[in-house]
Design an enzyme around this catalytic site. Structure first.
Site, PDB file in Angstrom:
ATOM      1  N   LYS A  22      -1.837 -31.377  -0.624  1.00 12.58           N
ATOM      2  CA  LYS A  22      -2.748 -30.986  -1.950  1.00 12.58           C
ATOM      3  C   LYS A  22      -2.780 -32.335  -2.773  1.00 12.58           C
ATOM      4  O   LYS A  22      -3.642 -32.870  -3.343  1.00 12.58           O
ATOM      5  CB  LYS A  22      -2.436 -29.839  -2.564  1.00 12.58           C
ATOM      6  N   ASN A  23      -1.509 -32.718  -3.211  1.00 13.59           N
ATOM      7  CA  ASN A  23      -1.284 -33.578  -4.445  1.00 13.59           C
ATOM      8  C   ASN A  23      -1.503 -35.242  -3.952  1.00 13.59           C
ATOM      9  O   ASN A  23      -1.612 -36.039  -4.764  1.00 13.59           O
ATOM     10  CB  ASN A  23      -0.077 -33.584  -4.920  1.00 13.59           C
ATOM     11  N   CYS A 118      -2.252 -25.331 -19.438  1.00 13.57           N
ATOM     12  CA  CYS A 118      -2.265 -24.305 -18.194  1.00 13.57           C
ATOM     13  C   CYS A 118      -1.057 -23.622 -18.565  1.00 13.57           C
ATOM     14  O   CYS A 118      -0.097 -23.714 -19.345  1.00 13.57           O
ATOM     15  CB  CYS A 118      -2.279 -24.844 -16.778  1.00 13.57           C
ATOM     16  N   ARG A 123       0.272 -29.918 -20.842  1.00 12.50           N
ATOM     17  CA  ARG A 123      -0.278 -31.171 -20.035  1.00 12.50           C
ATOM     18  C   ARG A 123      -1.374 -32.029 -20.727  1.00 12.50           C
ATOM     19  O   ARG A 123      -2.516 -32.057 -20.353  1.00 12.50           O
ATOM     20  CB  ARG A 123      -1.258 -30.246 -18.820  1.00 12.50           C
ATOM     21  N   ASP A 306       8.003 -28.799  -8.452  1.00 16.47           N
ATOM     22  CA  ASP A 306       7.391 -27.977  -7.771  1.00 16.47           C
ATOM     23  C   ASP A 306       7.985 -27.026  -6.716  1.00 16.47           C
ATOM     24  O   ASP A 306       7.553 -26.263  -6.045  1.00 16.47           O
ATOM     25  CB  ASP A 306       6.090 -28.873  -7.084  1.00 16.47           C
ATOM     26  N   ARG A 398      -4.991 -21.714  -4.363  1.00  9.95           N
ATOM     27  CA  ARG A 398      -5.439 -23.114  -4.558  1.00  9.95           C
ATOM     28  C   ARG A 398      -4.569 -24.215  -3.891  1.00  9.95           C
ATOM     29  O   ARG A 398      -5.065 -25.430  -3.982  1.00  9.95           O
ATOM     30  CB  ARG A 398      -5.081 -23.302  -6.199  1.00  9.95           C
TER      31      ARG A 398
HETATM   32  C1  EPZ Z   1       1.600 -33.741 -10.892  1.00  9.86           C
HETATM   33  O1  EPZ Z   1       1.089 -33.237 -12.348  1.00  9.86           O
HETATM   34  C2  EPZ Z   1       1.349 -32.594 -10.034  1.00  9.86           C
HETATM   35  N1  EPZ Z   1      -0.257 -32.309  -9.744  1.00  9.86           N
HETATM   36  C3  EPZ Z   1       2.010 -31.280 -10.190  1.00  9.86           C
HETATM   37  O2  EPZ Z   1       1.862 -30.494  -9.292  1.00  9.86           O
HETATM   38  C4  EPZ Z   1       3.593 -31.701 -10.383  1.00  9.86           C
HETATM   39  O3  EPZ Z   1       4.377 -30.525 -10.588  1.00  9.86           O
HETATM   40  C5  EPZ Z   1       3.544 -32.726 -11.427  1.00  9.86           C
HETATM   41  O4  EPZ Z   1       2.883 -34.136 -11.127  1.00  9.86           O
HETATM   42  C6  EPZ Z   1       5.136 -33.250 -11.698  1.00  9.86           C
HETATM   43  O5  EPZ Z   1       5.586 -33.667 -10.515  1.00  9.86           O
HETATM   44  C7  EPZ Z   1      -0.826 -33.200  -9.020  1.00  9.86           C
HETATM   45  O6  EPZ Z   1      -0.372 -34.296  -8.461  1.00  9.86           O
HETATM   46  C8  EPZ Z   1      -2.344 -32.927  -8.857  1.00  9.86           C
HETATM   47  P1  EPZ Z   1       3.098 -35.487 -14.776  1.00  9.86           P
HETATM   48  P2  EPZ Z   1       0.878 -34.137 -13.366  1.00  9.86           P
HETATM   49  O7  EPZ Z   1       1.835 -36.168 -15.562  1.00  9.86           O
HETATM   50  O8  EPZ Z   1       0.470 -35.526 -12.922  1.00  9.86           O
HETATM   51  C9  EPZ Z   1       3.894 -35.009 -19.370  1.00  9.86           C
HETATM   52  C10 EPZ Z   1       1.467 -28.355  -8.285  1.00  9.86           C
HETATM   53  O9  EPZ Z   1       2.141 -27.299  -8.526  1.00  9.86           O
HETATM   54  N2  EPZ Z   1       2.608 -35.849 -19.599  1.00  9.86           N
HETATM   55  O10 EPZ Z   1       3.822 -36.068 -13.661  1.00  9.86           O
HETATM   56  O11 EPZ Z   1      -0.119 -33.625 -14.444  1.00  9.86           O
HETATM   57  C11 EPZ Z   1       3.548 -33.521 -18.857  1.00  9.86           C
HETATM   58  O12 EPZ Z   1       3.135 -32.631 -19.912  1.00  9.86           O
HETATM   59  C12 EPZ Z   1       1.186 -29.342  -9.510  1.00  9.86           C
HETATM   60  O13 EPZ Z   1       0.989 -28.814  -7.337  1.00  9.86           O
HETATM   61  C13 EPZ Z   1       2.458 -36.424 -20.878  1.00  9.86           C
HETATM   62  O14 EPZ Z   1       3.206 -36.030 -21.914  1.00  9.86           O
HETATM   63  O15 EPZ Z   1       2.214 -34.016 -14.107  1.00  9.86           O
HETATM   64  C14 EPZ Z   1       4.904 -33.199 -18.119  1.00  9.86           C
HETATM   65  O16 EPZ Z   1       5.729 -32.681 -19.030  1.00  9.86           O
HETATM   66  C15 EPZ Z   1       1.605 -28.509 -10.810  1.00  9.86           C
HETATM   67  N3  EPZ Z   1       1.358 -36.989 -21.190  1.00  9.86           N
HETATM   68  C16 EPZ Z   1       5.290 -34.495 -17.638  1.00  9.86           C
HETATM   69  O17 EPZ Z   1       4.886 -35.477 -18.269  1.00  9.86           O
HETATM   70  C17 EPZ Z   1       0.545 -37.631 -20.295  1.00  9.86           C
HETATM   71  O18 EPZ Z   1      -0.300 -38.249 -20.377  1.00  9.86           O
HETATM   72  C18 EPZ Z   1       5.036 -34.851 -16.004  1.00  9.86           C
HETATM   73  O19 EPZ Z   1       3.702 -34.645 -16.034  1.00  9.86           O
HETATM   74  C19 EPZ Z   1       0.975 -37.129 -18.913  1.00  9.86           C
HETATM   75  C20 EPZ Z   1       1.980 -36.265 -18.599  1.00  9.86           C
END
Ligand code: EPZ
Length: 418
Positions: A22-23, A118, A123, A306, A398
């Site tokens: 998915k990701n 969420c 996020r 995850d 999802r």
């Molecule tokens: C990706 O989300 C995945 N989703 C998530 O999978 C996964 O849990 C996550 O990466 C971490 O591995 C997809 O790839 C579609 P991040 P993402 O940006 O990119 C903070 C699932 O269950 N952050 O790596 O949204 C954020 O709040 C989903 O399949 C900022 O502060 O995660 C988090 O605490 C859930 N500012 C941390 O960084 C930003 O601009 C990591 O988030 C971006 C992120």
């Protein structure tokens, strides 16, 4: 609203095929925006999030052709007459933010609804915005929308304040059509980032270093079409391994690779499982009872966030006490209270959970709160004595393709009820 009814206590036996990731699929679908030529993706998982992304791309003007008899999708973004991602679609799938970089790079403008938070956290997307601004985009955030404009993005040296998976993906896609070289420091190293880079390079991009924390992108004038097969879903793989580890038995997962799950498999072996991996399959035999195993989530290649919820579920019936530390998201223990309803002994202290294994869990009605929390309730339901009814399983749909059919094929007593 569908529910999942599980009769626990059956060990799992048999074989299931793992679906495309998915990701990886979500950013790969957005990569189609970067070219006027068709992009064909295969091994596309049949998930609600994929459907939402295809709807989002279609309303921008992308022609979407889903071959019904196969898992392939062809996207033709020759005419993009509406570079907008509306709130109605973005609110149901945060990954929609991944259209921002490609739209600014290809169309010079984009309006994308802020994803909003969420269940697992706020996020924010500040790093996505900061990177685009560093490449010369004018970005404003008004009325809940990110509005970005750039005649042509300029190559730049970017440093994300923290490791962000979709932030890295968004900026990498934007830089493909930039003027000059872009370097992304502190880049995410996830396999899904590498899968995206491989597809972009097949489309004529010039990306080096994906999989490391420094990614270099030489901008090119345009990209061309390609055919690309999506990598297997390592989190779906890990979820089924956890299901068998907890429920007992021996299963074989095909169309997947252990290569992206080293740290997860190491933990399952420490817990007493026997795991055999070949080039494209993984087998797991469960012990009579698992040993507790502590985990600490962190960006790849460390333990994936995850998989945290699923490991909380298997620790709930292991022998000993496990310490689970969640360092990525601020609120990713929503499954704990539901597991406690099944009889688990879990104490939460900030971003740390202390899980003491109990001899048995007892079936009950529980509620899914987010995608991976739902998966942990399924794992627990397979082990709990009696019936477990999981509500709000749209969360599961999802991210897990045909979960009830796949589990039934492994001998679980699972059925979907209205
Ligand atoms: C990706 O989300 C995945 N989703 C998530 O999978 C996964 O849990 C996550 O990466 C971490 O591995 C997809 O790839 C579609 P991040 P993402 O940006 O990119 C903070 C699932 O269950 N952050 O790596 O949204 C954020 O709040 C989903 O399949 C900022 O502060 O995660 C988090 O605490 C859930 N500012 C941390 O960084 C930003 O601009 C990591 O988030 C971006 C992120």
């Amino acid at each position: 609203m569908d529910k999942l009814l599980i009769e626990g206590g059956n060990p799992l036996h048999g074989e299931v095929a793992i679906s495309g990731a998915k990701n990886a699929a979500l950013p790969l679908l957005c990569a189609a925006l970067l070219t006027a030529e068709p992009l064909t993706l295969t091994n596309v998982p049949d998930l609600n999030d994929i459907g939402t992304m295809l709807k989002l791309l279609a309303q921008m003007g992308v022609k979407v052709h889903r071959n019904s008899d196969s898992d392939s999708v062809t996207l033709d973004a020759a005419t993009l007459d509406n570079p907008v991602a509306p709130y109605e679609l973005v609110k149901t799938m945060r990954a929609a933010i991944l259209v921002l970089g490609p739209l600014v790079a290809r169309c010079g403008e984009a309006r994308v609804s802020l994803p909003g938070g969420c269940a697992i956290g706020a996020r924010p997307v500040d790093q996505h915005i900061k990177g685009l601004q560093a490449m010369g985009a004018e970005v404003t955030v008004e009325h809940g929308y990110v509005h970005a404009k750039a005649a042509r993005l300029q190559g730049a040296r970017l440093f994300t304040d923290l490791v962000t998976v979709t932030g890295t993906e968004n900026l990498m896609m934007a830089a493909c059509l930039g003027d000059g070289e872009t370097v992304i420091e502190n880049a995410a190293r996830e396999p899904e980032v590498v899968d995206l880079a491989n597809c972009l390079n097949a489309m004529g991009a010039r990306i080096a270093g994906a999989g490391s924390d420094v990614i270099r992108i030489q901008g090119v004038a345009q990209l061309h079409g390609a055919q690309y097969r999506i990598m297997p879903d390592r989190i779906e793989t890990g979820t089924y391994l956890c299901a068998a580890a907890a429920a007992g038995g021996k299963i074989r997962l095909t169309g997947t690779s252990a290569g992206y799950l080293d740290v997860v498999i190491d933990k399952l072996v420490d817990a007493g499982c026997v795991v055999e991996a070949t080039r494209d399959a993984i087998s797991l035999s469960a012990p009579q009872r698992l040993n507790s195993m502590s985990i600490r989530t962190a960006p790849y290649p460390a333990f994936p966030t995850d998989m945290q919820a699923q490991f909380m579920a298997i620790n709930a019936v292991a022998s000993g006490t496990a310490v689970i530390r969640e360092t990525i998201f601020e609120n990713r223990f929503m499954h704990a209270v539901e597991l406690i309803r099944l009889g688990a002994d879990i104490k939460i202290d900030g971003n740390t959970a202390f899980v003491t294994g109990v001899d048995k869990l007892e079936g009950a009605t529980v509620m899914a709160t987010d995608l991976r929390a739902s998966a942990s309730l399924v794992v627990a339901g397979l082990v709990a004595e009696g019936e477990t009814l999981i509500e709000r399983i749209y969360h599961l749909d999802r991210g897990y393709e045909r979960l009830d059919q796949k589990l039934t094929a492994l001998g679980a007593r699972v059925r979907r009820v209205k």
